[in-house]
Design an enzyme around this catalytic site. Sequence first.
Site, short mmCIF file in Angstrom:
data_model
loop_
_atom_site.label_atom_id
_atom_site.label_comp_id
_atom_site.label_asym_id
_atom_site.label_seq_id
_atom_site.Cartn_x
_atom_site.Cartn_y
_atom_site.Cartn_z
N ARG A 258 0.85 -1.20 0.00
CA ARG A 258 0.00 0.00 0.00
C ARG A 258 0.88 1.23 0.00
O ARG A 258 1.75 1.38 0.85
CB ARG A 258 -0.86 0.05 1.27
CG ARG A 258 -1.98 -0.89 1.29
CD ARG A 258 -3.05 -0.49 2.27
NE ARG A 258 -2.60 -0.05 3.58
CZ ARG A 258 -3.41 0.31 4.55
NH1 ARG A 258 -4.71 0.31 4.35
NH2 ARG A 258 -2.95 0.68 5.71
N THR A 262 -1.34 7.44 -0.47
CA THR A 262 -2.66 7.29 -1.12
C THR A 262 -3.43 6.07 -0.62
O THR A 262 -4.64 5.98 -0.84
CB THR A 262 -2.48 7.10 -2.64
OG1 THR A 262 -1.77 5.87 -2.85
CG2 THR A 262 -1.68 8.23 -3.25
N ASP A 354 0.26 -3.53 12.01
CA ASP A 354 0.76 -3.89 10.68
C ASP A 354 1.10 -5.38 10.66
O ASP A 354 2.06 -5.82 11.30
CB ASP A 354 1.99 -3.05 10.34
CG ASP A 354 2.40 -3.24 8.90
OD1 ASP A 354 2.41 -2.25 8.15
OD2 ASP A 354 2.69 -4.40 8.50
N ASP A 357 4.70 -6.37 9.46
CA ASP A 357 5.74 -6.06 10.45
C ASP A 357 5.68 -7.02 11.62
O ASP A 357 6.70 -7.45 12.15
CB ASP A 357 5.59 -4.62 10.95
CG ASP A 357 6.07 -3.61 9.91
OD1 ASP A 357 6.88 -4.01 9.05
OD2 ASP A 357 5.63 -2.45 9.97
C1 PRP Z 1 -1.10 -4.83 4.30
C2 PRP Z 1 -1.88 -6.11 4.36
C3 PRP Z 1 -2.72 -6.05 3.12
C4 PRP Z 1 -3.00 -4.59 3.00
C5 PRP Z 1 -4.41 -4.35 3.45
O1 PRP Z 1 -0.05 -4.92 3.41
O2 PRP Z 1 -1.08 -7.25 4.41
O3 PRP Z 1 -2.08 -6.54 1.98
O4 PRP Z 1 -2.10 -3.91 3.88
O5 PRP Z 1 -4.77 -3.04 3.27
P1 PRP Z 1 -5.87 -2.57 2.21
O6 PRP Z 1 -7.05 -3.46 2.39
O7 PRP Z 1 -6.13 -1.15 2.63
O8 PRP Z 1 -5.28 -2.65 0.84
P2 PRP Z 1 1.08 -3.76 3.28
O9 PRP Z 1 0.74 -2.82 2.19
O10 PRP Z 1 1.34 -3.17 4.62
O11 PRP Z 1 2.31 -4.57 2.75
P3 PRP Z 1 3.18 -5.71 3.48
O12 PRP Z 1 2.30 -6.92 3.67
O13 PRP Z 1 4.29 -5.96 2.52
O14 PRP Z 1 3.65 -5.18 4.81
N1 URA Z 2 -2.53 -3.40 6.80
C1 URA Z 2 -2.20 -3.93 7.99
O1 URA Z 2 -1.21 -4.66 8.10
N2 URA Z 2 -2.94 -3.59 9.05
C2 URA Z 2 -4.01 -2.80 8.97
O2 URA Z 2 -4.66 -2.55 10.00
C3 URA Z 2 -4.35 -2.27 7.72
C4 URA Z 2 -3.59 -2.60 6.64
#
Ligand code: PRP
Ligand code: URA
Length: 363
Positions: A258, A262, A354, A357
Amino acid sequence: MILAVGCDHAGFVLKAAVTGFLGGRAEVMDCGVSREEEPFDYPDIALKVAREVSEGRANMGVLMCGTGIGMAVTANKIRGVRAAACNDVESARLGKAHNDLNILTLGGRVITPDPVAPSLDTWLSTSFEGGRHLVRINRIAAAEASVLSSDSPESGRVVVFNHPLVQHKISIIRDKNTSVKEFRELVQEIAGLMVYEITRNLPLSEIEVETPVAMTTAWTLAGKKLAVVPVLRAGLGMVDGILQLIPNAKVGHIGLYRDPETLNPVEYYCKLPQDIGERDIFVLDPMLATGGSAAAAISLIRARGGQKVSLVCLIAAPEGIKKVHELHPEVDIFIAALDGRLNDHGYIVPGLGDAGDRLFGTK
Ligand code: PRP
Ligand code: URA
């Protein structure tokens, strides 16, 4: 603890007593009204208090009108609110112990302010019992979630897994003090438990088996082709728990992150099984927040020929469910918990933070 308190003209006298009583036990958020004289339309105050509770600015709420009924009927229109008129002590006790009421409503024309509502005292000091009652509360949450989806008969389902083992493990991964190791193990376990249930209708065929004692007929999976597609990074945390149960499933990968400004998903990787069009596909991502990532992942799979797609997430926000079903109405969405809202940074509240993380220890 913050308690949001509100009344109309008929509950005004009661509210003054209730506010005084609560003052020593909690922080009171007074949502009005502040004068008794004028008739006041109770829905406005009920919605105000209900939103304070639903959106997490207040822990619980107390509403007062003539009977408490109109306030309860209105407050229950707001997501996550469980409100009921409890003008007697036993209703208040069971309302908390069994129904986990987060808003108590009282009737200024039913009870007197002196002594101040014993039912209020009982409600505050009673704990929710959980167990079978949690199962029922989760059914209510599931009904709320499905209201978000289209009414069309072709529309995909929203299924909230209310199994006690799943709920117990979800509570542990929500806890900010849970270690990376335990978090990772639990995400795998929850994913496994969910897919165990999701696959309960897989077709079987009969086979002949020779046991050490005799020949017999037995059942084997009818060879349905499955694929799991984790959304990187966090979806990776769910894969092994599922492959332990379905070792022959193929694994595709979709890389999305994400954009922190945005909140839109940015694609960086996509590799799917060649025969994706012939497989039942489970898209895996622990978090369904705005829904942007899940919707984009499903679009990528569809563009490469994927037909039968389901989405498996641990925690979802209503916004995410809505977005996925707007763009992909036929997709079944399986979740373990439906939370109340997103914060200003697009994180699910209360959520678990997150997921990537916490799985990989990167923060
Ligand atoms: C997180 C999570 C989803 C997304 C959800 O990923 O694992 O993929 O956010 O959010 P959304 O429904 O608003 O799209 P992130 O972008 O943090 O990436 P990562 O898994 O690599 O940490
Ligand atoms: N992605 C995450 O990992 N946690 C949230 O709460 C939203 C998006």
